[in-house]
Motif scaffolding. Structure first.
Motif, PDB file in Angstrom:
ATOM      1  N   ARG A  46     -37.877   0.266 -13.726  1.00  0.00           N
ATOM      2  CA  ARG A  46     -37.045  -0.205 -14.829  1.00  0.00           C
ATOM      3  C   ARG A  46     -36.386   0.965 -15.576  1.00  0.00           C
ATOM      4  N   ARG A  47     -37.158   1.985 -15.881  1.00  0.00           N
ATOM      5  CA  ARG A  47     -36.641   3.087 -16.704  1.00  0.00           C
ATOM      6  C   ARG A  47     -35.903   4.149 -15.900  1.00  0.00           C
ATOM      7  N   PHE A  48     -36.269   4.330 -14.636  1.00  0.00           N
ATOM      8  CA  PHE A  48     -35.728   5.441 -13.844  1.00  0.00           C
ATOM      9  C   PHE A  48     -35.299   4.974 -12.458  1.00  0.00           C
ATOM     10  N   ALA A  49     -34.549   3.886 -12.414  1.00  0.00           N
ATOM     11  CA  ALA A  49     -34.178   3.249 -11.141  1.00  0.00           C
ATOM     12  C   ALA A  49     -33.553   4.231 -10.144  1.00  0.00           C
ATOM     13  N   GLY A  50     -32.720   5.106 -10.625  1.00  0.00           N
ATOM     14  CA  GLY A  50     -32.009   6.029  -9.729  1.00  0.00           C
ATOM     15  C   GLY A  50     -32.884   7.063  -9.049  1.00  0.00           C
ATOM     16  N   VAL A  51     -34.071   7.314  -9.578  1.00  0.00           N
ATOM     17  CA  VAL A  51     -34.958   8.327  -8.994  1.00  0.00           C
ATOM     18  C   VAL A  51     -36.331   7.752  -8.610  1.00  0.00           C
ATOM     19  N   ALA A  52     -36.489   6.449  -8.774  1.00  0.00           N
ATOM     20  CA  ALA A  52     -37.790   5.810  -8.513  1.00  0.00           C
ATOM     21  C   ALA A  52     -38.273   6.041  -7.079  1.00  0.00           C
ATOM     22  N   HIS A  53     -37.347   6.180  -6.138  1.00  0.00           N
ATOM     23  CA  HIS A  53     -37.707   6.390  -4.728  1.00  0.00           C
ATOM     24  C   HIS A  53     -38.444   7.718  -4.510  1.00  0.00           C
ATOM     25  N   ARG A  54     -38.361   8.630  -5.461  1.00  0.00           N
ATOM     26  CA  ARG A  54     -38.997   9.945  -5.325  1.00  0.00           C
ATOM     27  C   ARG A  54     -40.484   9.931  -5.654  1.00  0.00           C
ATOM     28  N   VAL A  55     -40.976   8.840  -6.230  1.00  0.00           N
ATOM     29  CA  VAL A  55     -42.348   8.815  -6.737  1.00  0.00           C
ATOM     30  C   VAL A  55     -43.351   8.432  -5.649  1.00  0.00           C
ATOM     31  N   GLU A  56     -44.416   9.219  -5.585  1.00  0.00           N
ATOM     32  CA  GLU A  56     -45.556   8.942  -4.714  1.00  0.00           C
ATOM     33  C   GLU A  56     -46.625   8.325  -5.626  1.00  0.00           C
ATOM     34  N   TYR A  57     -47.327   7.323  -5.154  1.00  0.00           N
ATOM     35  CA  TYR A  57     -48.285   6.623  -6.008  1.00  0.00           C
ATOM     36  C   TYR A  57     -49.721   6.811  -5.536  1.00  0.00           C
ATOM     37  N   TRP A  58     -50.601   7.063  -6.502  1.00  0.00           N
ATOM     38  CA  TRP A  58     -52.033   7.079  -6.261  1.00  0.00           C
ATOM     39  C   TRP A  58     -52.588   5.763  -6.788  1.00  0.00           C
ATOM     40  N   ASP A  59     -53.890   5.567  -6.685  1.00  0.00           N
ATOM     41  CA  ASP A  59     -54.489   4.306  -7.115  1.00  0.00           C
ATOM     42  C   ASP A  59     -55.690   4.580  -8.031  1.00  0.00           C
ATOM     43  N   VAL A  60     -55.394   5.067  -9.242  1.00  0.00           N
ATOM     44  CA  VAL A  60     -56.444   5.408 -10.197  1.00  0.00           C
ATOM     45  C   VAL A  60     -56.269   4.539 -11.442  1.00  0.00           C
ATOM     46  N   ASP A  61     -57.228   3.651 -11.651  1.00  0.00           N
ATOM     47  CA  ASP A  61     -57.154   2.720 -12.781  1.00  0.00           C
ATOM     48  C   ASP A  61     -57.379   3.403 -14.123  1.00  0.00           C
ATOM     49  N   ASP A  62     -56.847   2.784 -15.166  1.00  0.00           N
ATOM     50  CA  ASP A  62     -57.014   3.257 -16.535  1.00  0.00           C
ATOM     51  C   ASP A  62     -58.435   2.938 -17.024  1.00  0.00           C
ATOM     52  N   ILE A  63     -58.787   3.502 -18.150  1.00  0.00           N
ATOM     53  CA  ILE A  63     -60.145   3.465 -18.696  1.00  0.00           C
ATOM     54  C   ILE A  63     -60.690   2.048 -18.915  1.00  0.00           C
ATOM     55  N   GLU A  64     -59.834   1.101 -19.246  1.00  0.00           N
ATOM     56  CA  GLU A  64     -60.365  -0.251 -19.473  1.00  0.00           C
ATOM     57  C   GLU A  64     -60.746  -0.964 -18.176  1.00  0.00           C
ATOM     58  N   TYR A  65     -60.361  -0.411 -17.024  1.00  0.00           N
ATOM     59  CA  TYR A  65     -60.674  -1.034 -15.737  1.00  0.00           C
ATOM     60  C   TYR A  65     -61.643  -0.233 -14.878  1.00  0.00           C
ATOM     61  N   LEU A  66     -61.788   1.054 -15.180  1.00  0.00           N
ATOM     62  CA  LEU A  66     -62.626   1.922 -14.360  1.00  0.00           C
ATOM     63  C   LEU A  66     -63.211   3.012 -15.252  1.00  0.00           C
TER      64      LEU A  66
END
Length: 150
Positions: free
Chosen positions: A105-125
């Motif tokens: 939503r915020r960075f549509a033009g560069v979103a394809h550059r992002v690599e994603y990990w799978d680390v939950d925030d404190i309320e979930y893990l």
């Protein structure tokens, strides 16, 4: 330092996960003699008033337990801008399901550059498990960057 040798870590508030990833990456890269540096930012549209102080106590305590004095421990969270993407050769967001919608939503033009990990925030893990996952991911990332530079 050339921008191609900079990693941008992203999480929602730039208070806990991304800050820990930044500090642990920079510590390990220095120790390994890797010519890379990281920085971190928040992908939320505004910073959370619930975050007290410059960095999460969970991140701070984990770094201190490892004998690491955080280089950016006194800096307060910073919102991400397009310029931050321009300053990074590699961009990593800490949780796909949580961060991909905000980034697209915020960075549509560069979103394809992002690599994603799978680390939950404190309320979930719990912090020990989440930060342990970040340690593992950072270790893999550093190994990959070392292989690239050979």
């Amino acid at each position: 330092m050339n921008k191609n040798n900079r990693v941008l870590f992203l999480c929602t508030g730039n208070y806990y996960r991304s800050r820990y990833a930044e500090e642990i990456f920079n510590h390990r890269a220095r120790r390994e003699g890797l010519d890379w540096l990281s920085f971190s930012r928040a992908v939320a549209e505004r910073l959370s008033p619930e975050n007290v102080g410059p960095i999460s106590r969970h991140a701070l305590e984990a770094l201190q337990a490892k004998g690491i004095a955080p280089g950016g421990g006194t800096r307060h969270p910073v919102l991400c801008t397009l310029d931050d993407f321009a300053q990074a050769g590699l961009v990593v967001a800490l949780k796909d399901a949580e961060h991909r919608p905000m980034i697209e939503r915020r960075f549509a033009g560069v979103a394809h550059r992002v690599e994603y990990w799978d680390v939950d925030d404190i309320e979930y893990l719990d912090a020990a498990t989440a930060l342990g996952k970040i340690d593992e991911h950072v270790g893999q990332l550093i190994g990959s960057l070392q292989s690239r530079s050979r």
